[in-house]
Structures are given as C-alpha cells and as structure tokens.
Design a protein around this motif. Structure first.
Motif, short mmCIF file in Angstrom:
data_model
loop_
_atom_site.label_atom_id
_atom_site.label_comp_id
_atom_site.label_asym_id
_atom_site.label_seq_id
_atom_site.Cartn_x
_atom_site.Cartn_y
_atom_site.Cartn_z
N TRP A 41 0.79 -1.12 0.07
CA TRP A 41 0.06 0.14 -0.06
C TRP A 41 1.11 1.29 0.09
CZ3 TRP A 41 -4.48 0.86 4.12
CH2 TRP A 41 -4.98 2.15 4.06
N PHE A 42 1.84 1.41 0.95
CA PHE A 42 2.75 2.59 1.19
C PHE A 42 3.85 2.77 0.16
CE2 PHE A 42 0.69 1.14 5.15
CZ PHE A 42 -0.43 1.96 4.99
N THR A 43 3.52 2.27 -0.90
CA THR A 43 4.77 1.72 -1.89
C THR A 43 5.78 2.82 -2.08
OG1 THR A 43 5.18 0.69 -3.85
CG2 THR A 43 3.32 2.13 -3.79
N ASP A 44 7.00 2.49 -2.60
CA ASP A 44 8.05 3.34 -3.17
C ASP A 44 7.66 4.16 -4.33
OD1 ASP A 44 10.40 4.44 -3.48
OD2 ASP A 44 11.25 2.95 -4.75
N GLY A 45 7.42 5.40 -4.13
CA GLY A 45 7.09 6.38 -5.40
C GLY A 45 5.82 6.61 -5.42
N LYS A 55 18.42 1.52 7.32
CA LYS A 55 18.11 2.60 6.40
C LYS A 55 16.68 2.86 6.32
CE LYS A 55 18.94 4.67 1.81
NZ LYS A 55 19.83 4.40 0.55
N ASP A 56 16.23 3.98 6.43
CA ASP A 56 14.73 4.47 6.10
C ASP A 56 14.59 4.45 4.69
OD1 ASP A 56 12.26 5.36 6.66
OD2 ASP A 56 12.83 6.84 8.05
N PHE A 57 14.20 3.27 4.16
CA PHE A 57 14.02 3.47 2.71
C PHE A 57 13.03 2.21 2.67
CE2 PHE A 57 16.67 -0.06 3.16
CZ PHE A 57 17.30 -0.69 1.95
N ASN A 58 12.26 2.12 1.19
CA ASN A 58 11.46 1.15 0.88
C ASN A 58 11.42 0.68 -0.32
OD1 ASN A 58 10.38 3.19 -0.16
ND2 ASN A 58 8.41 3.17 0.40
N ASP A 59 12.64 0.78 -1.04
CA ASP A 59 12.97 0.31 -2.39
C ASP A 59 12.61 -1.27 -2.50
OD1 ASP A 59 14.73 2.63 -1.64
OD2 ASP A 59 15.19 2.54 -3.93
N GLY A 60 12.21 -1.30 -3.39
CA GLY A 60 11.99 -2.87 -4.06
C GLY A 60 13.24 -3.28 -4.66
N TRP A 61 13.00 -4.36 -5.54
CA TRP A 61 14.04 -4.77 -6.40
C TRP A 61 14.90 -3.78 -7.14
CZ3 TRP A 61 15.19 -4.99 -11.41
CH2 TRP A 61 16.58 -6.10 -11.79
N PRO A 62 15.70 -3.97 -7.23
CA PRO A 62 17.01 -4.74 -6.87
C PRO A 62 17.75 -4.31 -5.58
CG PRO A 62 18.03 -3.35 -8.41
CD PRO A 62 16.67 -2.70 -8.27
N LEU A 63 17.31 -3.11 -4.93
CA LEU A 63 18.05 -2.88 -3.53
C LEU A 63 17.22 -3.84 -2.48
CD1 LEU A 63 18.51 1.07 -3.91
CD2 LEU A 63 20.01 -1.01 -4.49
N ASN A 64 16.07 -4.18 -2.58
CA ASN A 64 15.61 -5.35 -1.63
C ASN A 64 15.49 -4.62 -0.04
OD1 ASN A 64 15.64 -6.60 -4.19
ND2 ASN A 64 17.22 -8.21 -3.39
#
Length: 606
Positions: free
Chosen positions: A511-515, A574-583
C-alpha cells in the motif's frame, strides 16, 4: 537551538517513577564516525514550557569509555530519574548547547502510542471499508478483495477453473507488507492480542476509533475477534483449517482486482487455529454479547484438535514450485515435526484452560518436558516466546500439577537469571540498555519479545527480582524502539503527531509503496504510511541487494547502499522502501507478528 543528534531519549517520554537515562553518543565506527563528540561536564533537564532548569548533573561514561562493537559508539549516560513532575522537557548540554528532542513525563505518556500501535491492525484489515471517520482522510479506502473471483468466492489454488471449490474466505489481516493471509501466523497474532489483553486488563479501553468502538468490549478484543472471524471462515466441516489465502496487490488495497486462491488444510494450520479458537472462547466468553460466539469457538477448537490428532502429518508448502504452489503467498509458514509438536502442546494448554478436560491436561503433563525450556535445561529465548508463554500460562492454572507448575516456573526463573538475561542487564552489556544477541531480520520484534520476557516474571510471580528491577530492564527495550538507539529513530511509522521528532518515514508495503505520491514517505508524500506500524529494524546479517548487482540495473548504482550494508549491527538500518534490486524488505518491512510483540510489551508499561 537546533536539535543535535548526539543526545537520544525516548521521544514519547517516561513514566514518573521509572528510571530515566538520556544517552550521549560519540560515534567511532559506521557511517557517522566523523560526527565526533566530547560531552560537556554538565547536563540539564529543562522544562520546555518555562525554560526552567529542573535538574543538572554530570554524565557517566558507559563501561569506562569502551567503544561498543554492536553500535560503533562510545557512550555516556545522563541519569535524571529524580525528575518526576509531569510536564514536557528536553536535555541540554550546558557547555555545548546541544539539546535532545522534547519528551514528556507523565502516567499516560504511552497511552496514545499504544492506541496507534493497536490501530495498525485496523489498517491491515482485508475486506474492511476504511472510512474517513475511522482511518483519517489520508488512509480512507474502500473494502479490498471483495470483487469477482476474490475473497468471497476464492478458489482452491490447484483448481482455479473449478467453480465448485469456491468459498468465502473474506476478512482477516494483510500479514505484513504483502497482502496474503496465513492461517498459522494469523492464529498466533490472535493469541498474542488476547494475551496482551489478559496481561493487563485495566489498560484496555473501548475508544480506539475502530468500527467496533463503543460496543462495551475493549477494542483489542474486538481486533482479535476480527482475526477469529476469518479463522472461522477457514475451517472445514470436518474440523480441519485451510492453510493460506493468496491475495493480489495494489495501492491502495481496494485497487487490487486479481483473483484470490486458497491452499488446502494442514495439521499445523489446524493446531494453531485451535489455540486461537480456544483462547478466543475463553476471553470472549466473558462478555455477555459474545456468549454464543464463544460457545461456537469452543466447538471449533475441539473439532480442530480432533482432526489434527487424526491427521498428524498433513502438510502444505505454499509458494513452492515442487508442489505447484509457486506464487501462492510469499513467506513459507509450513513447519516440521518439531513445529507440529509445539503447536499441539500450545493448543492443549489453551484447550485445557477452556474446557478443563483431562485429554488436554494429560497431553500437557505428558509432554511439557519436551519443550526446549525444560529439555535444554532452563533454555529461555526470545525466539521461543509462544511456547514459553503458553507453559507459564499453564503453570498459573489451578488444575496444573504442582510438580509441573514448579518445574516450568523454576526453569523460566533460572533461565532468566543466566548470563544472557539478567547477566546482560547487570553487566551493562548494551550502552542503549536493550541487549539482544543478534541483529537479524525483525530485530525490533526480538527487542519486543525480550522486553516481555522480563515482564512475564512479574506477571506470573517468578523469581526474586523486584518490580523496579523488572520494569527497569523491560523499559530499556521500550525506550530503544522509541528513539534511544544509535540513529535516534522512533521505529514506528509516522508518529510526528504524537510527539516523535525522528520517526520511521518509509516501510516496504504494497500500500505505502515506493514512489507513491500519497503514501511513500511521511516527510515528502501527501500522507506517508499509516501511523504506529513497527518496522523490522536493523539487520546486520540478512540484508543485501540482488546478487547480480550492480550490472543488472542502474538502480543498483555502483555500490551497495551503506547504511544499511557494512555497518555496526545497530546501525544496519536505512529508512527506505526500495523494491528490487535494492531489496529493502529484510529491514523495512512490517509484520503483524512484530506489531503484536510490541503491543504486548508496551501495554504493561505502568
């Protein structure tokens, strides 16, 4: 004065009679190693409203100035426990002028935080309309997964074209950042919500602004019932319980249109559901409005037990190409023989408590010594929380054999006196006062369970440690999650409205997705993620980018992101929510399991 990163405190506050220690940090290794600090000789507690100095004193070096390897920091402690008056304060280095975030002292400082943490389950509800009144304008959404081919008429994963397999498996909770619903894990969440209620009943109220609020039942019990309703839909007529429902994903959840599929019954799912049904019947039976529902739960619990005893080895591995279930769910919830034994022992405890029947008591009496707590000689572990809690609960029941109750209590008490628990407290093993042995996937959940291990000494009257000692040990874990950590980070999402200065801004969540312009980041998006969700936390051993980086994608850049990679364990975040490839998910994903562990701990801070 600008807030300095050198002084970390619980950003929500402290209870008046509890120990209060601000941590002053001088980073030596890690990404912030250049932020050198030599603390001043005097620190002050300042009333944030009047600007009056209410206390001053000298900081004390942790372990004679030793650098802590888990955080990479040299640390000083400033003890201001003598300040007990209710109010809002901050800590100030008198010589350098640096100040801490503001915090409160008061008897109710954690009440709004606890309410936000429980409400996180509401945002995880599948099939629930989230109105503006209940969810807030930023997170309002229509009911999800109720369209054609979704939860109300889901089909068996292996018979997707067979309409005869359709059944209603609506409701329940999204398990984590993924929207799938796993029976064994959901059952565990229900048990822990109910144990949170039982562990401190006076704290629970009926005003959490969920749809059930105002019905004369504490809202935490209402939330557990939401999970029980779904577990009821998952039970077959023969008592067996289906294992999983795989859902489609979108942001917001109501935008998901893909079909839902379920997996067959399994022994582990059925036994775990039996525990939830049984404890649910016990608790809900105490509310007149739910007496008939509780009676039905009792029947469900006993039917589930009977089926599992007759079918002890029925397994189903979801998301496994070997049996054609690839793509059904994400995490693997199936277990082994030992896991099924543990589930059966826990179920027997709660069924005996509910029914008083000898068949369940006999199973516990004949098998409790096979629990790791007993067979491994006083083995207490934050990774054995469910089993340990069930045995302590059983030992508190009037019908338990005196010898069994004594053996359980002694094993737990002796285990807690070991070097790994009280030894770490008295030995000041962690400068941030929240020791855990490893920083792995879900370390914040481990912190929460570890805090509850101390609190269970008080709940069940075990050992000779004073209440003040127990509360001091447990509070360290609460304070860590509220900002007393090397990052000065509140590990709950979007808590700025409740007083956090540095809250988690992003989580890995469908839901609270990257971007997302609306929900990506609490600081830069329109709304950010919903408040009160505990993030997984520092992970020093299981985080990495895709093994094919950097060549596979420009998103990899040239090096692994550091942090979280290559840092001291407590800084592996790290305060991040990147998907692939940073996983980001081994660090930044939530879980209802993390959430309920935090709730059970926080609810007993008083």
């Amino acid at each position: 004065m600008a807030l300095g990163p050198a002084i970390v405190v619980d950003q929500f506050g402290y209870l008046p009679g509890h120990q209060k220690i601000a941590v002053i940090r001088d980073p030596q290794t890690g990404f912030d190693a250049n932020d050198a600090l030599t603390p001043g000789a005097s620190y002050e507690v300042v009333n944030a409203v009047t600007q009056a100095v209410v206390y001053s004193g000298a900081p004390a070096a942790w372990n004679n100035g030793t650098v802590d390897t888990t955080s990479g920091d040299k640390v000083w402690h400033f003890d201001f426990s003598s300040v007990t008056a209710a109010g809002e304060y901050f800590i100030r280095d008198r010589e350098r002028g640096e100040v801490s975030p503001r915090f409160k002292i008061g008897a109710d400082v954690y009440a709004p935080v606890l309410k936000a943490a429980v409400r996180a389950f509401f945002y995880q509800r599948a099939g629930q309309e989230k109105t503006v009144a209940n969810a807030g304008a930023g997170w309002a959404d229509a009911a999800s997964h109720v369209g054609p081919g979704q939860d109300r008429n889901a089909r068996l994963y292996s018979a997707k074209n067979d309409a005869s397999t359709e059944r209603d498996v609506s409701g329940g909770w999204y398990d984590a950042g993924d929207f799938n619903k796993y029976t064994s894990w959901t059952a565990g969440y229900v048990v822990d919500l109910l144990q949170s209620y039982l562990g401190n009943q006076p704290v629970w109220t009926d005003d959490y602004n969920i749809p059930e609020s105002g019905n004369a039942v504490p809202d935490i019990v209402d939330e557990a019932k939401w999970g029980l309703d779904w577990l009821g839909r998952m039970q077959e007529a023969d008592g067996s319980v289906l294992s999983i429902v795989g859902l489609s994903h979108a942001s917001p959840p109501s935008a998901a249109t893909g079909p839902s599929y379920y997996g067959p019954a399994s022994t582990s799912a059925t036994l775990n559901a039996a525990s939830a049904y049984a404890l649910g019947a016990k608790v809900l039976g105490g509310f007149a409005a739910h007496s008939a529902y509780a009676a039905a739960l009792r029947t469900r619990a006993e039917n589930a037990w009977n089926w599992a005893v007759a079918n002890p080895n029925a397994t189903f591995r979801n998301n496994d190409a070997a049996n054609g279930s690839e793509g059904l769910g994400a995490g693997q919830q199936e277990t082994d023989d030992r896991g099924r034994f543990t589930a059966r022992l826990i179920a027997a405890v709660y069924l005996y408590d509910l029914t008083g029947k000898a068949v369940y008591r006999d199973f516990v009496e004949n098998n409790y010594a096979q629990a790791n707590l007993i067979r491994w000689n006083n083995y207490v572990s934050p990774y054995e929380g469910g089993m340990q809690l069930a045995l302590l609960y059983y030992a508190s029941l009037p019908g338990a054999a005196a010898s069994t109750a004594t053996a359980v209590r002694n094993a737990y008490g002796n285990g807690m006196e070991s070097e790994w628990f009280w030894g770490k407290v008295t030995g000041k093993a962690d400068p941030y006062m929240a020791f855990i042995p490893d920083y792995i996937w879900g370390s914040n959940s481990v912190k929460s369970v570890q805090g509850s291990l101390y609190l269970d000494l008080r709940r069940f009257g075990i050992g000779s440690r004073s209440e003040a000692e127990v509360m001091r040990a447990a509070a360290g874990y609460v304070h860590y999650l509220h900002g007393v950590n090397p990052l000065g980070k509140v590990y709950l999402t979007n808590m700025y409205s409740l007083g956090a200065t540095n809250s988690t801004n992003q989580i890995f969540h469908a839901w609270f997705t990257d971007g997302s312009a609306k929900w990506d980041d609490a600081k830069t998006s329109a709304y950010g993620p919903a408040p009160g969700i505990l993030v997984g936390g520092p992970n020093a051993t299981q985080y990495d980018w895709d093994s094919r980086c950097p060549g596979i994608s420009p998103l990899c850049e040239s090096q692994r992101p550091s942090p979280p990679y290559g840092q001291p364990p407590q800084k592996s975040y790290k305060d991040f929510n990147d998907g692939w490839p940073l996983n980001s998910w081994p660090i930044a994903e939530n879980s209802n399991g993390y959430q309920v562990n935090y709730i059970r701990m926080l609810s007993r801070m008083r």
